[in-house]
Design an enzyme around this catalytic site. Structure first.
Site, PDB file in Angstrom:
ATOM      1  N   GLU A 182      11.215   0.671 -10.737  1.00 27.38           N
ATOM      2  CA  GLU A 182      12.589   0.212 -11.003  1.00 27.38           C
ATOM      3  C   GLU A 182      13.600   1.167 -10.370  1.00 27.38           C
ATOM      4  OE1 GLU A 182      12.530  -2.714 -11.952  1.00 27.38           O
ATOM      5  OE2 GLU A 182      10.509  -2.707 -12.782  1.00 27.38           O
ATOM      6  N   HIS A 199      13.959   0.593  -6.692  1.00 25.95           N
ATOM      7  CA  HIS A 199      14.729  -0.614  -6.366  1.00 25.95           C
ATOM      8  C   HIS A 199      16.204  -0.295  -6.096  1.00 25.95           C
ATOM      9  CE1 HIS A 199      12.348  -4.207  -6.514  1.00 25.95           C
ATOM     10  NE2 HIS A 199      11.969  -4.099  -7.776  1.00 25.95           N
ATOM     11  N   GLU A 205      17.649 -11.694 -13.571  1.00 25.51           N
ATOM     12  CA  GLU A 205      16.814 -12.135 -12.459  1.00 25.51           C
ATOM     13  C   GLU A 205      15.768 -13.123 -12.992  1.00 25.51           C
ATOM     14  OE1 GLU A 205      14.820  -9.026 -10.282  1.00 25.51           O
ATOM     15  OE2 GLU A 205      14.113 -10.439  -8.774  1.00 25.51           O
ATOM     16  N   ALA A 244       9.923  -4.699 -16.576  1.00 23.06           N
ATOM     17  CA  ALA A 244      11.209  -4.010 -16.599  1.00 23.06           C
ATOM     18  C   ALA A 244      12.122  -4.643 -15.561  1.00 23.06           C
ATOM     19  CB  ALA A 244      11.024  -2.533 -16.277  1.00 23.06           C
ATOM     20  N   MET A 245      13.403  -4.230 -15.580  1.00 21.67           N
ATOM     21  CA  MET A 245      14.367  -4.842 -14.667  1.00 21.67           C
ATOM     22  C   MET A 245      15.323  -3.794 -14.124  1.00 21.67           C
ATOM     23  SD  MET A 245      15.473  -7.545 -13.177  1.00 21.67           S
ATOM     24  CE  MET A 245      16.821  -7.365 -12.016  1.00 21.67           C
ATOM     25  N   GLU A 246      15.540  -3.874 -12.801  1.00 25.26           N
ATOM     26  CA  GLU A 246      16.244  -2.819 -12.069  1.00 25.26           C
ATOM     27  C   GLU A 246      17.768  -2.959 -12.043  1.00 25.26           C
ATOM     28  OE1 GLU A 246      14.258  -5.226 -10.607  1.00 25.26           O
ATOM     29  OE2 GLU A 246      15.086  -5.878  -8.690  1.00 25.26           O
TER      30      GLU A 246
HETATM   31  N1  B3K Z   1      12.739  -7.551 -10.495  1.00 22.78           N
HETATM   32  C1  B3K Z   1      12.159  -7.646 -11.801  1.00 22.78           C
HETATM   33  C2  B3K Z   1      11.395  -8.918 -12.029  1.00 22.78           C
HETATM   34  C3  B3K Z   1      12.221 -10.063 -12.472  1.00 22.78           C
HETATM   35  C4  B3K Z   1      11.338 -11.216 -12.890  1.00 22.78           C
HETATM   36  C5  B3K Z   1      12.114 -12.429 -13.198  1.00 22.78           C
HETATM   37  N2  B3K Z   1      11.284 -13.481 -13.743  1.00 22.78           N
HETATM   38  C6  B3K Z   1      11.259  -6.492 -12.090  1.00 22.78           C
HETATM   39  C7  B3K Z   1      10.699  -5.806 -10.914  1.00 22.78           C
HETATM   40  O1  B3K Z   1       9.991  -6.357 -10.107  1.00 22.78           O
HETATM   41  O2  B3K Z   1      10.995  -4.657 -10.746  1.00 22.78           O
HETATM   42 ZN    ZN Z   2      10.309  -4.984  -8.554  1.00 17.78          ZN
END
Ligand code: B3K
Ligand code: ZN
Length: 872
Positions: free
Chosen positions: A298, A301, A121, A262-264
Site C-alpha cells: 500500500e 502505491h 476503489e 487494504a487500500m492505498e
Molecule cells: N487497490 C486495492 C484493491 C481494491 C479492490 C477493490 N475491489 C488494494 C491494493 O491492491 O493495494
Molecule cells: Zn495494490
C-alpha cells in the site's frame, strides 16, 4: 437484477466530456443518515457537450445547484444523474443523503464496528455522491467532516488537517486538504474512536513525516510491527527506487470489516485489521510477513498508483502488477529472496494457472468487464507482477530503474496506460519491447517443450525450445510470446559449464520469440545436465524429460535455490501422476527409495537455509497437485498425498524427530533466522504427525501446544493434530476456543483449520460452526476463514460425489448475493471450474450454477461469472 448488466470494452475508451478540477466535500456524519454536500469545479473538455452525466448509486438526491443557483433541468437515471444544458465551466453543488448503517456491501461509506469508514476503489465513490467516478478525472479534494465528538473523536481524511474545532450539541469538525490531484477512488474518510501509535520518519531530503496508526481501543500492543514495516517500506523505496514520500503525514487505520486486504487512499491507508495487528501470542510468523508485505504494497502505491494512476480500469495491472513486483522485491531484500520467490511461484502456479484454465481467463489487461471488482485477480496482480519481473530480467536493474525514472518524468500527476509504461521502459533502455507487449493482451499459460541433443564428437549441446499457449475460454488463437528463459548447464561433478558459442560468451537468459527455436553451445566436454527456468524466469509450464537422477542431481547441485525446489517438485509430480493412475486402477502405491533418499539428503543438509529445507519438504497442496491434471480427481489426489505424507514420515522418522528436537528454541524472536528455524521445526512436526506410530507424536504435539509462548508454535501444533487427526485433536481445538473465542482474527485460524480438516464430516462441522459464538456472516474475514477455506482448500469434502458441498455453497451464496456481492463473487470461483471435473461432478456443479442464475436480484458480480461459466 434491476437491469441487464452492461459489458464494457477496453477499446471503447473515450476521454470524458467534462472533468472536475476541484471538489469540496462536506460530510454531516452519522451512521443512520449522512448528508453529503459536494461542490465541484466542472470544466468542459469536449466543445460539443452540454449534458453532464454523473455516476451515482443508492443515493437520495436533495438538491442540484449550478453557479450557486438551483438547477431543475436534470434527470435521475438507473446509473446516476444527467444534468442538461450546462455551461462550459461552472460550480456544481449537489446535496444528497446516504445510509451507512444499511451498507452491508462495504463499498462507499459504511459502518465497521463503532467506526465509519470508506472503500472507494473501484467504483465506490458513486455510493457517496454523484460524480465522474472514473480514474482519469483528477481533482484536488478538500473534505470537511462534522460529527458527534464523543462517538467519533477522530475525523480523518486525505492530505493535511487544515482546521478543526468544536460545535454546538456535542459536535465537532475537522477540515482536510489534499494538495495532490487524485481520482475519487483514492478518496477516504474515517470517523471513530481509536488508540493511536505515533512515530516520525525523516526522509532522505530531511523532511519530517508524521506516522500514525489507528486501531480499535485496547489493541495498541499489536501495532509495533506495522509501524516498523512502514518505516522499512519508506526507507526501502528511497534506497532501491529513489522514491520519497510527498505529504507531511501518513496514516493507517485498521478496521475489522473490510472486503480485501487494504487500500492505498492518499495519505490515509485503510487496512483490514488482519494486516496491521500482531503480537507474538496472537500472530504467526506468516502473519508477520503478510503484514510487512501488505504495508509495503500500500505504501509503494503512493508512487505506483497514486502519483501515476490508471487511465481506465482495464489498465489496473499498470499499478497492481508493478506494485506487487515492488512489494515482492521489498520482502526479498529484507528477508530470504529464495524463500520469497518460491512462495510467489507457488501462489502463481496454484491459483493463477487455475484461473487461466477457467471461464474467468483474461489477459493481465482485460478487454471486457461487467463488474470491475471481479478483475482484482491473481492474473492482474500476480501474473502482472511476473510480467514486470520479466521486463526487469530483460533490462537488468540499472536500465529498469532508468525506465522507472522516465515513466515518472513523463506521467507524474496523470493517468497512464500499460502501453505508456512499456514505452518508457523501451525508450530508457533502448531494448525493443514490441513483441514483449503481447503479454498484456494474450491470456493463458504458455507451455514450453524443451528437448536437447548432445554431440560428443563436436563437443556441442543443442537445445530446442517450442512454445504453445493452449486456447483459453476468452481467446482461441494464440501467438508466440517473447519469453526470457534463464538456463544453466552442469558437469556431472556439479561444476557450472560456461555458455558459449564459437568463442562468444552467451547470456544465461535465452530470448524465445518463435514457436520453435534452437540454441547451440560448444566447448561442452560431456553431456550436461540442464537447469531450466532459473528463478522461474517466465510464468510458463515447462516440459522437459528429466530422468530421476537428473532431478536428484539438481536438488543437490543447482546454484539457484528455486531450481533445487523445482527439481524436487518435478520429481514428486512424476510419482504423484503414477500413483493417481494406480489409485484409479486399484493398484498399490509406489515410492522409490531413491526419491526418499533425495529428500532425506535435503533434510540433513547443513548448508541450506532451514526455511528452504522446510519449503522443499512441504508436499504440494491438493490444489497445487490438481494443476498437473486436465481432469481433476480429488479423491485420488487426496489419497496419494496422504500416502506420500505417511511414507515420508515413516521413512524419515528418526531424522525428522532429531531435527525437530534440535530446533526447539528457547526464546521467541521475530527475525528471519529464528523464523526459518521455526519453519523447519514445525515442518518436521507436521510430517511426523502422519507416521504410523503416532502416540509419541501426539504427546509432542500436546506438549508444544501447551508450552508455546507464541501463536506460530501453538498453531503449528494444532494444525498437526487436526490434519493428521491425532487423538489430541478435539481436546486442543476446545482449549483454543476457550482461550480465544473473543478474538475474531485469532479465531479465523481455528475456523480455517476445521474447514480444511480431513475428518469425514467436515461439511457438517462447518455448518455447525455457522452458529458458533465467534462467527458472523457480516464479517468478510470470518466468511473467508470458514466458507472460503472449505470451498477452496478442502477439495475432497467440497467435491463430495453426492454434491452436498455444492449445495452448501449455493445456500451461502444465496445469502451473500445481496448482502455482500464482492465477497460472494470470490467464493464462487471453485464452482465455475466444472469443466475440470468428471461428468457426474460437472453436471452437479452446472446445476448449482443454474439455480444461482435464477436468484432474484442476482448481483452483477455473480452474474458475470455464472454467465461466463455456463456460456449463456
Ligand atoms: N487497490 C486495492 C484493491 C481494491 C479492490 C477493490 N475491489 C488494494 C491494493 O491492491 O493495494
Ligand atoms: Zn495494490
Amino acid at each position: 437484477m434491476s437491469q441487464q448488466p452492461i459489458v464494457k470494452y477496453r477499446l471503447d475508451y473515450t476521454k470524458p466530456d467534462f472533468t472536475i478540477t476541484d471538489i469540496d466535500l462536506d460530510f454531516d456524519l452519522s451512521a443512520d443518515i449522512t448528508t453529503v454536500t459536494a461542490r465541484s469545479r466542472v470544466v468542459r473538455q469536449n466543445s460539443h457537450a452540454t449534458t453532464l452525466v454523473l455516476d451515482g448509486e443508492a443515493l437520495k438526491l436533495i438538491s442540484v445547484n449550478i453557479n450557486e443557483q438551483p438547477w431543475q433541468d436534470y434527470q435521475l437515471t438507473v446509473n446516476g444523474i444527467e444534468i442538461y444544458g450546462v455551461p462550459p465551466e461552472f460550480t456544481l453543488t449537489i446535496i444528497n443523503e446516504i445510509k451507512p448503517i444499511d451498507n452491508t456491501a462495504l463499498e462507499g461509506l459504511y459502518v465497521s464496528g463503532d467506526a465509519l469508514c470508506t472503500q472507494c476503489e473501484a467504483e465506490g465513490f458513486r455510493h457517496i455522491t454523484y460524480y465522474l467516478d472514473r480514474p482519469d478525472v483528477l481533482a484536488r479534494f478538500s473534505t470537511r467532516i462534522t460529527a458527534n465528538k464523543a462517538q467519533y473523536p477522530y475525523l480523518l481524511s486525505n492530505g493535511n488537517r487544515i482546521a478543526q474545532g468544536e460545535l454546538n450539541d456535542g459536535r465537532h469538525f475537522a477540515q482536510w486538504q489534499d494538495p495532490f490531484p487524485k481520482p475519487c477512488y483514492l478518496f477516504a474518510l474515517v470517523a471513530g474512536d481509536f488508540d493511536v501509535l505515533r512515530d516520525v520518519f525523516i526522509t532522505q531530503s530531511k523532511r519530517q513525516v508524521d506516522l500514525e496508526i489507528y486501531v480499535d481501543k485496547g489493541n495498541l500492543d499489536r501495532t509495533q510491527w506495522a509501524m516498523t514495516s512502514l518505516k522499512n517500506s519508506m526507507r526501502w523505496d528511497e534506497t532501491r527506487f529513489g522514491l520519497e514520500y510527498d505529504l507531511d503525514i501518513f496514516m493507517i487505520v485498521a478496521v475489522d470489516f473490510f472486503n480485501m486486504g487494504a487500500m492505498e487512499n492518499k495519505g490515509l491507508n485503510i487496512f483490514n485489521s488482519k494486516f496491521v495487528l500482531a503480537k507474538p501470542t496472537t500472530a504467526t510468523d506468516d502473519d508477520y510477513l503478510g503484514i510487512e508485505g501488505v504495508i509495503g504494497h500500500e505504501y509503494f502505491h503512493n508512487w505506483t498508483g497514486n502519483r501515476v494512476t490508471c487511465r481506465d480500469w482495464f489498465q489496473l495491472s499498470l499499478k497492481e502488477g508493478l506494485t506487487v513486483f515492488r512489494d515482492q522485491e521489498f520482502s526479498a531484500d529484507l528477508g530470504s529472496r529464495a524463500v520469497k520467490r518460491i512462495d510467489d511461484v507457488k501462489l502463481l502456479r496454484t491459483v493463477q494457472f487455475t484461473e487461466d484454465a477457467s471461464p474467468m481467463a483474461h489477459p493481465i489487461r482485460p478487454d471486457q468487464v461487467i463488474e470491475m471488482n471481479n478483475f482484482y485477480t491473481v492474473t492482474v496482480y500476480e501474473k502482472g507482477a511476473e510480467v514486470i519481473r520479466m521486463l526487469h530480467t530483460l533490462l537488468g536493474e540499472e536500465k529498469f530503474q532508468a525506465g522507472m525514472r522516465l515513466y515518472f518524468e513523463r506521467h507524474d500527476g496523470s493517468a497512464a496506460t500499460c502501453d505508456d509504461f512499456v514505452q518508457a521502459m523501451q525508450d530508457a533502455s533502448g531494448i525493443d519491447l514490441t513483441h514483449f507487449k503481447l503479454w498484456y493482451s494474450q491470456s493463458g499459460t504458455p507451455q514450453l517443450m524443451v528437448t536437447d541433443h548432445y554431440d560428443q564428437a563436436l563437443g556441442q549441446y543443442c537445445l530446442t525450445v517450442k512454445q504453445v499457449t493452449p486456447p483459453t475460454a476468452d481467446q482461441h488463437d494464440k501467438q508466440p510470446l517473447h519469453i526470457p528463459l534463464d538456463i544453466e548447464l552442469y558437469h556431472a561433478n556439479g561444476e557450472v559449464i560456461p555458455l558459449q558459442y564459437q568463442g562468444k560468451v552467451l547470456d544465461n537468459v535465452l530470448n524465445i520469440h518463435h514457436s520453435e527455436q534452437s540454441f547451440t553451445f560448444d566447448q561442452v566436454k560431456e553431456k550436461p545436465i540442464i537447469a531450466l527456468l532459473r528463478d522461474f524466469s517466465a510464468p510458463v509450464k515447462l516440459h522437459y524429460h528429466y530422468h530421476d537422477d537428473e532431478l536428484i542431481f539438481l536438488m543437490q547441485n543447482a546454484t539457484n535455490a528455486f531450481n533445487r525446489y523445482d527439481a524436487a517438485q518435478m520429481l514428486l509430480a512424476k510419482y504423484i501422476a503414477i500413483n493417481v493412475d494406480h489409485y484409479q486402477h486399484a493398484q498399490p502405491f509406489v515410492c522409490p527409495d531413491s526419491l526418499l533418499d533425495a529428500f532425506r539428503g535435503i533434510l540433513l543438509s547443513e548448508s541450506l537455509d532451514p526455511a528452504l529445507i522446510a519449503q522443499i519438504l512441504t508436499l504440494p497442496s491438493e490444489n497445487e497437485i490438481a494443476n498437473q491434471f486436465d481432469v481433476v480427481d480429488p479423491d485420488a489426489i487426496h489419497a496419494v498425498r496422504a500416502f506420500l505424507l505417511a511414507t515420508f514420515a515413516n521413512d524419515m522418522f528418526d531424522e525428522l524427530l532429531a531435527l525437530y528436537r534440535h530446533h526447539l528454541m528457547a526464546e521467541y524472536q521475530i527475525d528471519h533466522t529464528q523464523m526459518a528455524k521455526r519453519a523447519l521445526k514445525n515442518g518436521c512436526l507436521n510430517l511426523l504427525a502422519f507416521a504410523n506410530d503416532n502416540a509419541l507424536i501426539d504427546q509432542l504435539v500436546v506438549k508444544q501446544y501447551q508450552d508455546a509462548d507464541n501463536m506460530t508454535d501453538s498453531l503449528a501444533a494444532l494444525n498437526a493434530a487436526v490434519k493428521a487427526q491425532l487423538p489430541a485433536n478435539n481436546q486442543l481445538l476446545r482449549s483454543f476456543d476457550d482461550k480465544w473465542h473473543q478474538d475474531g482474527l485469532v479465531m479465523d485460524k481455528w475456523l480455517m483449520l476445521q474447514a480444511t480438516s480431513p475428518q469425514p464430516d467436515a461439511l457438517e462441522n462447518v455448518k455447525a460452526l455457522l452458529t458458533h459464538r465467534s462467527f458472523t456472516l457480516n464479517n468478510p474475514n470470518r466468511i473467508r476463514a470458514l466458507i472460503g477455506a472449505f470451498v477452496n482448500h478442502n477439495p475432497v469434502a467440497f467435491h463430495a460425489a453426492d454434491g452436498r458441498g455444492y449445495q452448501f455453497l449455493v445456500e451461502m451464496l444465496t445469502e451473500l448475493n445481496q448482502k455482500n456481492p464482492q465477497v460472494a463473487s470470490r467464493l464462487i470461483d471453485p464452482l465455475i471450474r466444472f469443466k475440470r471435473y468428471d461428468q457426474k461432478r460437472s453436471a452437479l456443479m452446472q446445476n448449482a450454477l443454474q439455480r444461482l442464475l435464477k436468484l432474484d436480484n442476482l448481483s452483477k458480480d455473480l452474474y458475470e461469472k455464472i454467465t461466463k461459466a455456463l456460456n449463456v
